[in-house]
Scaffold this motif. Structure first.
Motif, PDB file in Angstrom:
ATOM      1  N   MET A   1     -61.620  16.978 -12.050  1.00  0.00           N
ATOM      2  CA  MET A   1     -61.270  16.977 -13.478  1.00  0.00           C
ATOM      3  C   MET A   1     -60.344  18.154 -13.798  1.00  0.00           C
ATOM      4  N   ASP A   2     -59.413  17.939 -14.705  1.00  0.00           N
ATOM      5  CA  ASP A   2     -58.512  18.991 -15.157  1.00  0.00           C
ATOM      6  C   ASP A   2     -59.328  20.117 -15.791  1.00  0.00           C
TER       7      ASP A   2
ATOM      8  N   HIS B   1     -58.430  22.273 -17.738  1.00  0.00           N
ATOM      9  CA  HIS B   1     -58.050  22.479 -19.137  1.00  0.00           C
ATOM     10  C   HIS B   1     -58.826  21.563 -20.081  1.00  0.00           C
TER      11      HIS B   1
ATOM     12  N   THR C   1     -62.402  19.243 -20.773  1.00  0.00           N
ATOM     13  CA  THR C   1     -63.770  18.855 -20.454  1.00  0.00           C
ATOM     14  C   THR C   1     -64.172  17.702 -21.356  1.00  0.00           C
TER      15      THR C   1
ATOM     16  N   ALA D   1     -51.954  16.644 -23.405  1.00  0.00           N
ATOM     17  CA  ALA D   1     -50.767  17.124 -22.685  1.00  0.00           C
ATOM     18  C   ALA D   1     -49.990  18.137 -23.522  1.00  0.00           C
TER      19      ALA D   1
ATOM     20  N   LYS E   1     -51.895  21.435 -23.589  1.00  0.00           N
ATOM     21  CA  LYS E   1     -51.815  22.129 -22.303  1.00  0.00           C
ATOM     22  C   LYS E   1     -50.468  22.813 -22.131  1.00  0.00           C
TER      23      LYS E   1
ATOM     24  N   PRO F   1     -51.757  26.730 -22.488  1.00  0.00           N
ATOM     25  CA  PRO F   1     -52.485  26.473 -21.235  1.00  0.00           C
ATOM     26  C   PRO F   1     -53.726  27.343 -21.066  1.00  0.00           C
TER      27      PRO F   1
END
Length: 210
Positions: free
Chosen positions: A1-2, A4, A6, A169, A172, A176
């Protein structure tokens, strides 16, 4: 998982979110469910809060018991819809400081326009959790976080009910260093900047307006 993002993958959250998505859910039911989901999301976003210990007396003996360490954290609601999540979060953590930032989305450009801001002192020494039910285009969240950074916030997290891939996106790319917690990552944005399948306009459903 990214790292950034959850997505809080809990059966209770999924069930309550489905009830909220239903177009037949009343204003009262929507508000109640939003507070309940806010409780569950707050558990997750604060899971790693630092602890210290203090000596206390139980009815039986003395012990060193865990308590939260450091300054009280700060919840920042993006008006107006953020207040729905905020109510549930404050019920769970009533000593938290609270800030408000007013943003509206220009219907033509979809850009965020700020009209109000009131914050506690010393944001730099606090964990700041910014809340808004919907991370759609991301413009309001991005602008709010940019403002918070300018006035000294350094440890920021973002909490929402629903997010779009486009909004995640955009966040991020712009911030970030600001992780996002959400109950669900939906499919897409439509041409009007609404999350699909979504649940409609959270503010309108919460307050019974159109």
């Amino acid at each position: 998982m990214d790292a950034h993002l959850t997505v809080v993958d809990h059966p209770l959250i999924k069930h309550k979110l489905t009830l909220m998505r239903r177009s037949t859910a009343s204003t009262q039911k929507f508000r109640s469910l939003l507070r309940e989901v806010a409780h569950l999301l707050t558990y997750e976003i604060t899971r790693d809060l630092e602890l210290t210990t203090e000596e206390i007396e139980t009815p039986l003996e003395t012990m060193d018991a865990p308590v939260l360490a450091g300054k009280k954290l700060c919840f920042v609601s993006i008006l107006r819809a953020g207040n729905g999540l905020l109510e549930g979060m404050i019920q769970l953590m009533p000593s938290a400081r609270v800030g408000h930032i007013g943003m509206y989305r220009d219907p033509d450009t979809l850009e965020a326009v700020e009209y109000y801001c009131k914050m506690p002192d010393d944001l730099g020494g606090r964990l700041v959790i910014v809340v808004d039910p919907m991370l759609a285009t991301g413009n309001s969240a991005i602008a709010s976080i940019e403002h918070l950074k300018k006035i000294g916030a350094t440890n920021i997290r973002f909490l929402c009910l629903l997010a779009s891939p486009e909004g995640v996106a955009a966040m991020k790319q712009a911030h970030p260093d600001v992780p996002v917690w959400t109950a669900a990552l939906d499919e897409r944005l439509d041409d009007h900047g609404y999350i699909r399948p979504g649940l409609g306009d959270a503010g309108d459903r919460m307050y019974g307006t159109k």
